[in-house]
Design an enzyme around this catalytic site. Structure first.
Site: not given
Length: 299
Positions: A191-193
């Site tokens: 996951y990331c922004t």
């Protein structure tokens, strides 16, 4: 009254002439009085722009008129405000550049992109799909943070693995070192922004033998829109603009710890020493850190 908004977006798609796209995008954004950053490569587009709501809507409409960008997922959030000329207070200027990568992992030769996006990436999970996976597989599911460690310092998924990275380029070395080989037989959710870094990270992990790799579609932003602070996310979301961070509700947990005094905080600060480009989690009472040596608690 004019409303300030911020757009976050990307598209992985083959572009035959990145420089022509750069000229078009710069002219379009300038004509609408927008500020922010746009990166373009042969593999697509990555941008974050701030400005007046109507101007951003016109930008979205014009950008989607170009067939390769017709299905770009634009993520909206509130901006801090506008100056007297109607320009975003969250960005100092407009920057539009061509780069080898639209997200800098330092591995442009490994990324493969076709009209459908990244080839060989992880299975995309909506926020609801993610909850279903965790419901079925429980603690066997591994959350793998695709951001740098500073970002994760003020907000992350509960129990997530946070690699000791300062920049995105650090991931290649860590993956190749074998440090996470013990996860290759477990379901790993990257996951990331906003989702872009995990498009690439999940493909790099899959090509290195991770057998069950997922990516959170739309990133933390989409998850926060769906579940706020009443799900698996804890803390504040670090953002790369003048806001510094955003919360998804009025009851967001404060999980960051001031590097100097240990106080709970979601604040980050840049080093003020000209020879230091580091950034730290630092509470308001401790002020802005002049350099790393001054951040460590005394004694």
């Amino acid at each position: 009254m004019p409303v300030a908004k911020i757009l976050l977006y990307y598209a992985f798609t083959p572009l035959a002439d990145p420089e022509a796209i750069r000229l078009w995008q710069r002219g379009l954004a300038e004509s609408l009085g927008l500020r922010g950053r746009i990166l373009i490569s042969k593999d697509g587009l990555n941008g974050t722009l701030g400005g007046e709501l109507g101007a951003l809507k016109r930008y979205v409409r014009r950008t989607r008129e170009y067939p390769p960008f017709a299905h770009v997922d634009f993520k909206w959030s509130m901006g801090t405000g506008l100056d007297d000329a109607g320009r975003s207070l969250d960005f100092p200027k407009l920057s539009v550049k061509v780069r080898d990568e639209i997200v800098s992992f330092g591995a442009p030769g490994e990324l493969r992109v076709d009209d459908a996006g990244v080839v060989g990436g992880g299975t995309k999970l909506s926020p609801d799909d993610l909850h279903e996976l965790v419901g079925e597989r429980g603690d066997d599911v591994v959350f793998f943070d695709g951001r740098n460690a500073l970002e994760a310092g003020i907000g992350r998924f509960r129990g997530a693995i946070v690699p000791p990275t300062e920049t995105t380029r650090d991931f290649i070395g860590l993956l190749d070192s074998g440090a996470y080989d013990h996860l290759k037989d477990r379901p790993v959710v990257t996951y990331c922004t906003g989702g872009i870094r995990c498009e690439v990270l999940s493909s790099l992990m899959a090509s290195r033998g991770f057998g069950e790799v997922y990516q959170l579609d739309g990133g933390i932003v989409r998850y926060g829109e769906r579940f706020g602070d009443d799900g698996l996310w804890e803390g504040s979301l670090y953002v790369f603009d003048g806001r510094g961070s955003i919360d998804f509700s009025d009851h967001a947990a404060v999980i960051g710890e001031c590097a100097r005094c240990g106080t709970a905080t979601n604040r980050t600060a840049n080093c003020t020493d000209a020879s230091c480009d580091a950034e730290f989690v630092l509470c308001a009472s401790c002020g802005v850190a002049p350099c790393a040596a001054h951040v460590l608690p005394a004694g």
